[in-house]
Design a protein around this motif. Structure first.
Motif, PDB file in Angstrom:
ATOM      1  N   ILE A  76     -11.821  18.787  19.929  1.00 18.20           N
ATOM      2  CA  ILE A  76     -12.315  19.137  18.603  1.00 18.20           C
ATOM      3  C   ILE A  76     -13.783  18.722  18.420  1.00 18.20           C
ATOM      4  O   ILE A  76     -14.485  19.289  17.592  1.00 18.20           O
ATOM      5  CB  ILE A  76     -11.410  18.528  17.516  1.00 18.20           C
ATOM      6  N   ILE A  77     -14.238  17.762  19.221  1.00 20.09           N
ATOM      7  CA  ILE A  77     -15.634  17.334  19.133  1.00 20.09           C
ATOM      8  C   ILE A  77     -16.571  18.457  19.551  1.00 20.09           C
ATOM      9  O   ILE A  77     -17.707  18.542  19.087  1.00 20.09           O
ATOM     10  CB  ILE A  77     -15.866  16.050  19.949  1.00 20.09           C
ATOM     11  N   LEU A  78     -16.119  19.351  20.443  1.00 18.20           N
ATOM     12  CA  LEU A  78     -16.942  20.482  20.859  1.00 18.20           C
ATOM     13  C   LEU A  78     -17.236  21.421  19.698  1.00 18.20           C
ATOM     14  O   LEU A  78     -18.299  22.039  19.651  1.00 18.20           O
ATOM     15  CB  LEU A  78     -16.268  21.248  21.997  1.00 18.20           C
ATOM     16  N   LEU A  79     -16.305  21.513  18.754  1.00 20.45           N
ATOM     17  CA  LEU A  79     -16.526  22.367  17.596  1.00 20.45           C
ATOM     18  C   LEU A  79     -17.659  21.830  16.719  1.00 20.45           C
ATOM     19  O   LEU A  79     -18.265  22.571  15.959  1.00 20.45           O
ATOM     20  CB  LEU A  79     -15.244  22.485  16.774  1.00 20.45           C
ATOM     21  N   MET A  80     -17.946  20.546  16.846  1.00 18.31           N
ATOM     22  CA  MET A  80     -19.037  19.960  16.095  1.00 18.31           C
ATOM     23  C   MET A  80     -20.323  19.894  16.924  1.00 18.31           C
ATOM     24  O   MET A  80     -21.417  20.149  16.420  1.00 18.31           O
ATOM     25  CB  MET A  80     -18.674  18.543  15.631  1.00 18.31           C
ATOM     26  N   LEU A  81     -20.220  19.587  18.206  1.00 18.33           N
ATOM     27  CA  LEU A  81     -21.393  19.396  19.048  1.00 18.33           C
ATOM     28  C   LEU A  81     -22.100  20.701  19.404  1.00 18.33           C
ATOM     29  O   LEU A  81     -23.332  20.717  19.514  1.00 18.33           O
ATOM     30  CB  LEU A  81     -21.026  18.646  20.320  1.00 18.33           C
TER      31      LEU A  81
END
Length: 64
Positions: A2-7
């Motif tokens: 889910i961090i990829l959706l922010m990064l």
């Protein structure tokens, strides 16, 4: 994961900011003359600046 959706959007915004800053600098003429500022430090001054104290002492000395 889910961090990829922010990064990914964050990195794209940072990339867009960097490209915008580069385009702004080119339009403002920041990269027009890259040689002269580097060579200015190598040139000598023609005359050193006069010191205030030396000028005052010379004015007070009388030559007969």
């Amino acid at each position: 994961m889910i961090i990829l959706l922010m990064l990914v959007p964050l990195s794209l915004m940072l990339l867009a900011f960097a490209i915008g800053a580069f385009i702004w600098a080119v339009r403002r003429g920041q990269f027009d003359d890259m040689d002269t500022p580097a060579l200015d430090i190598l040139s000598d001054d023609t005359s050193p600046p006069a010191q205030q104290g030396t000028r005052d002492r010379q004015a007070s000395v009388h030559v007969d």
